[in-house]
Enzyme design. Sequence first.
Site, short mmCIF file in Angstrom:
data_model
loop_
_atom_site.label_atom_id
_atom_site.label_comp_id
_atom_site.label_asym_id
_atom_site.label_seq_id
_atom_site.Cartn_x
_atom_site.Cartn_y
_atom_site.Cartn_z
N ARG A 35 0.85 -1.19 0.00
CA ARG A 35 0.00 0.00 0.00
C ARG A 35 0.88 1.24 0.00
O ARG A 35 1.92 1.28 0.66
CB ARG A 35 -0.93 0.03 1.22
CG ARG A 35 -2.08 -0.98 1.16
CD ARG A 35 -3.06 -0.65 0.03
NE ARG A 35 -4.23 -1.52 0.03
CZ ARG A 35 -4.33 -2.66 -0.63
NH1 ARG A 35 -3.28 -3.11 -1.32
NH2 ARG A 35 -5.44 -3.37 -0.60
N GLU A 63 -3.92 7.14 -5.51
CA GLU A 63 -3.84 6.43 -6.78
C GLU A 63 -4.94 6.90 -7.71
O GLU A 63 -6.12 6.80 -7.33
CB GLU A 63 -3.96 4.91 -6.56
CG GLU A 63 -2.78 4.33 -5.83
CD GLU A 63 -2.93 2.84 -5.53
OE1 GLU A 63 -1.93 2.23 -5.10
OE2 GLU A 63 -4.05 2.29 -5.69
N HIS A 94 -1.09 -0.26 -9.76
CA HIS A 94 -1.65 -1.19 -8.75
C HIS A 94 -2.19 -2.45 -9.44
O HIS A 94 -3.37 -2.77 -9.36
CB HIS A 94 -2.76 -0.50 -7.94
CG HIS A 94 -3.01 -1.17 -6.62
ND1 HIS A 94 -3.47 -0.49 -5.52
CD2 HIS A 94 -2.87 -2.47 -6.22
CE1 HIS A 94 -3.61 -1.32 -4.49
NE2 HIS A 94 -3.25 -2.53 -4.90
#
Length: 335
Positions: free
Chosen positions: A251, A280, A299
Amino acid sequence: MADSSGLSIMEKELPSVLISEIGGTFGVLESHVEFFKKHFNLITMKEFQKSKELHEKIKSVFVFGCLPVIDQELLESLPNLKVIGNSGVGVNHLNLKLISSFGVKVTNTPHSVSDSTADIGMALMLASARRLVEGCYLATSPDTTQFAVNWLGVEVSRATLGIIGMGSIGYKVAKRAKAFDMKILYHNRNRRKEEEEQEVGAVYCKNIDDLLRQSDFVMLVVNLTSETHGLIGKRELELMKPTATLINICRGAVVDQEALVEALQNKVIKAAALDVTYPEPLPRDHLLLQMKNVIITPHIGTATDQALRMMTEEAVENILAVLNDLPIPSEVISK
């Protein structure tokens, strides 16, 4: 046969699950819908918001890509909710204490993501070490007339990898790194069994500082909690070798990004490879996006056909276990 609501008898026998939407950028994959419909009546947020009659029918919510957002308003509107099945391991987007106060269970899918996430960790390490993104640009640029012989990367083979977080994903990373004859160090809340360490040739570092000082590559594979938020900051980066690379596949908020920018600018560390950031995506003018010694991917640790299918199957298994009062394979307990 259908009644006045248009629902068949078969559909009525299935439990209802709330999902964000079908398809689109953030919805349940269309290829997974048929599988879902074998077990549930699917109710999208759009349908849910239009009909209050649906509120009492919903006993489960499937969370994919952090959606639907689970807040107090939603929880209060679902009087018969029993379980929230999260697709993925990380649950930092869920307020576990709030959800638990409503008597609702939370599950996740740790068994489906370890291989794909470990793969992306290795991919980022190799890409950064061998400067693949820069090399691709160089090879395809219209301005390139020749390849310089002094354009060099570093080798992963026989280098030292420090893994912070030796859960199922971290252990899969170690298995892959062993094939590269890497020296493997790891830091974890709990030490692995001796036979597990021996299987991958991993050495436990009780003190995270020892790992940071020795590693050529530091890979972050921890859950985001209050204890790991900002785990890697200015002090930790300054402990790393100036030739070291930081890799984050867990993360974004585990790393102090301002400190990381400063460390990269001042050559405190050599490079960074990040599958996760905070937020993000990053603002388009963020300094990390402008650095040649930084690789950022969107991601995609679990973004494979196989992983997403397994995550869906695991989430459904968890939800059905709760609804049928069976042992829950992967329950997340609020601490």
